[in-house]
Design a protein around this motif. Structure first.
Motif, PDB file in Angstrom:
ATOM      1  N   GLU A 277       0.812  -1.216   0.000  1.00 55.18           N
ATOM      2  CA  GLU A 277       0.000   0.000   0.000  1.00 55.18           C
ATOM      3  C   GLU A 277       0.845   1.267   0.000  1.00 55.18           C
ATOM      4  O   GLU A 277       0.357   2.343  -0.322  1.00 55.18           O
ATOM      5  N   GLU A 278       2.136   1.139   0.349  1.00 56.13           N
ATOM      6  CA  GLU A 278       3.014   2.301   0.373  1.00 56.13           C
ATOM      7  C   GLU A 278       3.687   2.569  -0.972  1.00 56.13           C
ATOM      8  O   GLU A 278       4.292   3.628  -1.152  1.00 56.13           O
ATOM      9  N   GLY A 279       3.594   1.648  -1.900  1.00 51.77           N
ATOM     10  CA  GLY A 279       4.208   1.877  -3.202  1.00 51.77           C
ATOM     11  C   GLY A 279       4.459   0.599  -3.979  1.00 51.77           C
ATOM     12  O   GLY A 279       4.315  -0.508  -3.444  1.00 51.77           O
ATOM     13  N   PRO A 280       4.855   0.728  -5.267  1.00 49.97           N
ATOM     14  CA  PRO A 280       5.133  -0.434  -6.118  1.00 49.97           C
ATOM     15  C   PRO A 280       6.491  -1.046  -5.776  1.00 49.97           C
ATOM     16  O   PRO A 280       7.300  -0.433  -5.074  1.00 49.97           O
ATOM     17  N   PRO A 281       6.764  -2.277  -6.251  1.00 54.37           N
ATOM     18  CA  PRO A 281       8.074  -2.899  -5.993  1.00 54.37           C
ATOM     19  C   PRO A 281       9.207  -2.104  -6.637  1.00 54.37           C
ATOM     20  O   PRO A 281       9.025  -1.471  -7.673  1.00 54.37           O
ATOM     21  N   ARG A 282      10.356  -2.160  -6.002  1.00 54.13           N
ATOM     22  CA  ARG A 282      11.532  -1.455  -6.510  1.00 54.13           C
ATOM     23  C   ARG A 282      12.755  -2.353  -6.402  1.00 54.13           C
ATOM     24  O   ARG A 282      12.899  -3.111  -5.446  1.00 54.13           O
TER      25      ARG A 282
END
Length: 357
Positions: A277-282
């Protein structure tokens, strides 16, 4: 002469035999006056000063017990007040671009505040020198659950101090419990690197304390320092978006077991391979954008381990281990976030996330 001695022994034996065969009530009647006289004599010989000292000691113990209860209550109130201030900050945030971000933070705090209704403040009663960085005993147990009518002190109950993670309950007895500390290698909370508002919360708190102390001084030399502190606190309060970055596991280091004030933890398996929920995979190998971890990052619990609630401050990153070629995760070193960790006298216990059967 021999006859008299023999008669005396016979008479003494007869009296002893008779006393053994008299009824108990008769013996009590004979014994009563002498027993009362003994008590009266003892009462007259009591030193009034010694008696007063004894009463004062008892009163002192009672006052200490009441003081501990008040201190525990104030600790809980301060903690809840901090949570409330964070809730107000997130609820009144005006940045519409991050409205979902602030709503998630608000939801986490409300959940945590709900669980804090049943928290118990406990005193540290024993900490073995040979296992100083591994465990400690507190003065709450099964009897306290009975008083509350709810299982709060149980195996896997999180142990905190304010919003700092301390450890977890490992063993529960009638009036005491064993706390396994996060500096022990057997405790492995799930955490993630956080940079921004949460990262600087501890710095702001310390600056506020220093400011309060300096404000009490009449020396004009502190005026400039107070102004500088105000400027720094204002700057920290204007900190922008908080970044929630790489996730991993935190565990105790392999330092000597004897008492040490250098509480270094190991972080293993840190990456951001899976989006949330905090962001896409990196990828760890990205060169552009915000680093996924760096020195100074705060390590907060994620709640994904099923033991510790999300949002507890555990440590700060002190060193990032260089990645090996082809590695899919990174390791790091971190230091306990609570300065008073080595000298704890009180802790707070929360109900277990998953109740024991």
């Amino acid at each position: 002469m021999k006859k008299r001695v023999g008669s005396s022994y016979f008479l003494l034996a007869f009296i002893c035999f008779s006393l053994l065969n008299f009824h108990f009530s008769f013996i009590e009647k004979i014994r009563g006056p002498f027993f009362g006289f003994e008590e009266l004599f003892a009462a007259k010989t009591i030193d009034p000063i010694a008696l007063e000292i004894s009463e004062l000691k008892a009163e002192n113990l009672q006052l200490k017990s009441q003081l501990n209860e008040v201190q525990g209550y104030l600790l809980s109130v301060d903690h809840i007040e901090d949570i409330y201030k964070k809730c107000v900050k997130y609820e009144t945030a005006s940045d519409s671009l991050f409205s979902s971000f602030y709503q998630r933070r608000l939801n986490h705090l409300i959940d945590f505040l709900s669980s804090s209704r049943w928290q118990i403040t406990a005193n540290v009663i024993y900490r073995e020198p040979a296992n100083w960085s591994s465990a400690l005993w507190v003065d709450v147990g099964l009897s306290d659950n009975k008083k509350l009518g709810k299982e709060v002190v149980a195996i896997n109950s999180p142990v905190i101090f304010g919003d700092h993670l301390i450890g977890v309950i490992e063993k529960v007895e009638k009036n005491k419990s064993l706390v396994r500390l996060i500096t022990d290698s057997r405790v492995a909370p799930s955490v993630r690197c956080v940079r921004g508002y949460e990262q600087h919360a501890l710095i702001r708190n310390h600056l506020e304390r220093v400011k309060e102390l300096l404000a009490l001084q009449s020396d004009s030399r502190y005026k400039y320092l107070l102004e500088e502190l105000d400027a720094q606190i204002t700057l920290l309060n204007q900190e922008g978006q908080t970044a929630f970055l790489a996730k991993g596991i935190l565990c105790g280091s392999s330092n000597p077991i004897w008492r040490s004030r250098s509480h270094i933890l190991r972080g293993v398996g840190f990456n951001y391979d899976f989006g949330d929920e905090e962001g896409p995979p990196r990828s760890l190998h990205e060169n552009a954008g915000t680093p996924l971890f760096q020195k100074g990052d705060a390590l907060l619990t994620t709640g994904m381990d099923g033991v510790f609630p999300a949002g507890l401050l555990a440590a700060f990153v002190t060193e990032v281990t260089p990645m090996k070629e082809g590695a899919v995760s990174c390791d790091l070193k971190a230091k306990i976030s609570l300065p008073e960790f080595a000298d704890l006298t009180k802790v707070t216990i929360l109900p277990p996330i998953t109740p024991t059967m």
